[in-house]
Design an enzyme around this catalytic site. Structure first.
Site, short mmCIF file in Angstrom:
data_model
loop_
_atom_site.label_atom_id
_atom_site.label_comp_id
_atom_site.label_asym_id
_atom_site.label_seq_id
_atom_site.Cartn_x
_atom_site.Cartn_y
_atom_site.Cartn_z
N HIS A 175 0.84 -1.18 0.04
CA HIS A 175 0.06 0.02 -0.03
C HIS A 175 0.76 1.14 0.25
O HIS A 175 1.81 1.37 0.50
CB HIS A 175 -0.84 0.17 1.34
CG HIS A 175 -2.22 0.72 1.17
ND1 HIS A 175 -2.06 2.07 1.13
CD2 HIS A 175 -3.37 0.55 1.03
CE1 HIS A 175 -3.25 2.71 0.97
NE2 HIS A 175 -3.96 1.75 1.24
N GLY A 215 0.41 -5.10 1.70
CA GLY A 215 -0.77 -5.26 1.07
C GLY A 215 -0.42 -5.91 -0.38
O GLY A 215 -1.46 -6.66 -0.84
N TYR A 244 -5.36 -4.86 9.92
CA TYR A 244 -5.78 -5.45 8.52
C TYR A 244 -7.22 -5.66 8.61
O TYR A 244 -7.80 -5.71 9.80
CB TYR A 244 -4.94 -6.59 8.28
CG TYR A 244 -4.61 -6.85 6.70
CD1 TYR A 244 -3.79 -5.91 6.34
CD2 TYR A 244 -5.31 -7.66 5.85
CE1 TYR A 244 -3.37 -5.79 4.78
CE2 TYR A 244 -5.16 -7.46 4.72
CZ TYR A 244 -3.93 -6.70 4.13
OH TYR A 244 -3.65 -6.72 2.84
O1 YXS Z 1 12.28 8.57 -0.19
P1 YXS Z 1 11.54 8.44 -1.55
O2 YXS Z 1 10.69 9.67 -1.86
O3 YXS Z 1 12.91 8.28 -2.52
O4 YXS Z 1 10.68 7.04 -1.66
C1 YXS Z 1 11.00 5.92 -1.34
C2 YXS Z 1 10.27 5.35 -0.13
O5 YXS Z 1 9.67 6.25 0.45
C3 YXS Z 1 9.23 4.67 -1.39
N1 YXS Z 1 8.35 3.67 -0.85
C4 YXS Z 1 7.14 3.83 -0.46
N2 YXS Z 1 6.46 4.91 -0.76
C5 YXS Z 1 4.91 4.67 -0.24
N3 YXS Z 1 4.70 3.51 0.00
C6 YXS Z 1 5.44 2.50 0.46
N4 YXS Z 1 4.90 1.34 0.89
C7 YXS Z 1 6.88 2.47 -0.08
N5 YXS Z 1 7.75 1.79 -0.05
C8 YXS Z 1 8.88 2.38 -0.67
O6 YXS Z 1 10.00 4.30 -2.35
C9 YXS Z 1 11.37 5.20 -2.53
C10 YXS Z 1 12.34 3.87 -2.33
O7 YXS Z 1 12.32 3.44 -1.09
P2 YXS Z 1 13.68 2.86 -0.27
O8 YXS Z 1 14.48 3.99 -0.45
O9 YXS Z 1 13.12 2.30 0.89
O10 YXS Z 1 13.95 1.67 -1.27
P3 YXS Z 1 14.91 0.20 -0.89
O11 YXS Z 1 15.22 -0.22 -2.23
O12 YXS Z 1 16.04 0.67 -0.14
O13 YXS Z 1 13.75 -0.61 0.00
C11 YXS Z 1 13.12 -1.32 -0.46
C12 YXS Z 1 11.72 -1.74 0.63
C13 YXS Z 1 10.37 -2.03 -0.21
C14 YXS Z 1 12.51 -2.87 1.06
C15 YXS Z 1 11.53 -0.46 1.38
O14 YXS Z 1 11.25 0.73 0.63
C16 YXS Z 1 10.55 -0.74 2.33
O15 YXS Z 1 10.55 -1.57 3.30
N6 YXS Z 1 9.42 -0.30 1.92
C17 YXS Z 1 7.97 -0.48 2.75
C18 YXS Z 1 7.52 -1.75 2.67
C19 YXS Z 1 6.32 -2.19 3.68
O16 YXS Z 1 6.54 -2.02 4.69
N7 YXS Z 1 5.16 -2.27 3.00
C20 YXS Z 1 3.88 -2.12 3.86
C21 YXS Z 1 3.09 -0.68 3.25
S1 YXS Z 1 1.60 -0.61 4.03
C22 YXS Z 1 0.38 -1.78 3.58
O17 YXS Z 1 0.80 -2.48 2.66
C23 YXS Z 1 -0.56 -2.17 4.56
C24 YXS Z 1 -1.29 -1.10 5.02
S2 YXS Z 1 -0.21 -3.22 5.59
O18 YXS Z 1 0.96 -2.85 6.40
O19 YXS Z 1 -1.38 -3.49 6.50
O20 YXS Z 1 -0.12 -4.60 4.94
#
Ligand code: YXS
Length: 259
Positions: free
Chosen positions: A64, A108, A138
């Site tokens: 998400h 998500g 969730y």
């Molecule tokens: O700082 P900038 O502008 O360059 O943006 C960064 C991150 O903020 C962005 N980004 C996201 N933006 C919005 N929503 C996200 N879920 C998201 N994930 C990443 O992308 C740019 C690059 O991210 P960065 O520097 O962290 O990349 P990386 O290659 O070092 O690491 C990749 C990940 C995926 C390991 C890392 O970005 C990460 O851990 N992302 C969040 C994964 C996560 O926790 N997703 C759950 C989102 S909430 C959701 O899905 C549901 C509500 S729930 O949680 O209930 O399941």
């Protein structure tokens, strides 16, 4: 700006998530493009759809778009949330949707992948259910997606730890259909899609809908549903929920206090 690539070749559609700058985060705009693509591919008579990230992606989807999550006082995963629309669009798509996964699948996006009809994973794929990491409550149909895919103890491990599991374990649990070397991912998925496309599309479409209805046929009393919704509100009205969202945006580790 387009966040996905779409093509249709010989009854097989392909939707490629292509917004690497935000790690294919499922924003409202990207979800809208995917749903429109599913509609267009159905109109073109595609008998199978492959959902993938761009070749070589290290992140299939970061889940998400956190920037679009409310900071409390509103259900973050209500009926009209884009993620809910996408899961329903996949489940209700007339043809099988095959998730072709390489890289990390987060939050998500795991539910989106698990809502697909089949999952072919590269050996570098990982899957992480992250509500507990962010403090998100969730929603009921989302939890049912997980329960329809993995045993209860596994769902609890994945949701309570928020830790990724690798493709080999996901296959052993039965979450994914096949795990193949990355170099074989496209060929394996295409062969599967071609096999499905060569069968009777009407029969497959009806069996897909039957299975959706049967898989969703879980009795829940009105009192039970209201209790769940009340408990979820305690979470999304909590300081911990606000802290989880804020910590993500501030790129720091959240400090949860259980209130
Ligand atoms: O700082 P900038 O502008 O360059 O943006 C960064 C991150 O903020 C962005 N980004 C996201 N933006 C919005 N929503 C996200 N879920 C998201 N994930 C990443 O992308 C740019 C690059 O991210 P960065 O520097 O962290 O990349 P990386 O290659 O070092 O690491 C990749 C990940 C995926 C390991 C890392 O970005 C990460 O851990 N992302 C969040 C994964 C996560 O926790 N997703 C759950 C989102 S909430 C959701 O899905 C549901 C509500 S729930 O949680 O209930 O399941």
């Amino acid at each position: 700006m387009k966040r996905i690539q779409v093509r249709c070749d010989e009854h097989i559609g392909t939707i490629s998530l292509d917004h690497p700058e935000k790690r294919n985060a499922l924003s409202e705009d990207m979800v809208g493009e995917i749903i429109a693509a599913l509609r267009d591919l159905a109109a073109e008579g595609c008998r199978a759809v492959v959902l993938r990230a761009a070749p070589g992606a290290k992140v299939f989807s970061a889940g998400h778009d956190v920037a679009e999550l409310p900071e409390g006082r509103r259900d973050p995963l209500g009926w009209d949330d884009p993620l809910r629309h996408l899961v329903r669009a996949i489940e209700q798509h007339g043809a099988p949707v095959i998730a072709m996964v390489e890289g990390g699948v987060w939050g998500g996006a795991c539910e989106v992948v698990l809502a697909c009809d089949l999952i072919i994973a590269a050996d570098n794929a990982t899957f992480a259910l992250t509500p507990a990491k962010l403090g998100v409550p969730y929603n009921v149909s989302g939890m049912l997606t997980f329960l329809n895919t993995a045993p209860l103890h596994i769902v609890k491990e994945l949701t309570f730890t928020a830790q990724p599991i690798d493709a080999v374990r996901a296959e052993r649990i039965g979450i994914v259909n096949r795990v193949v070397p990355t170099a074989e991912l496209e060929a394996t998925t295409l062969a599967l899609a071609q096999t499905i496309a060569a069968n009777a599309p009407l029969a497959i479409s009806v069996m897909k809908e039957q299975l959706r209805i049967l898989a969703g046929a879980h009795p829940m009393s009105p009192q039970g549903f209201e209790r769940v919704q009340g408990l979820r509100r305690l979470v999304y009205d909590s300081a911990d929920y606000r802290e989880g969202i804020r910590a993500f945006k501030e790129k720091r580790r959240p400090m949860f206090e259980g209130r």
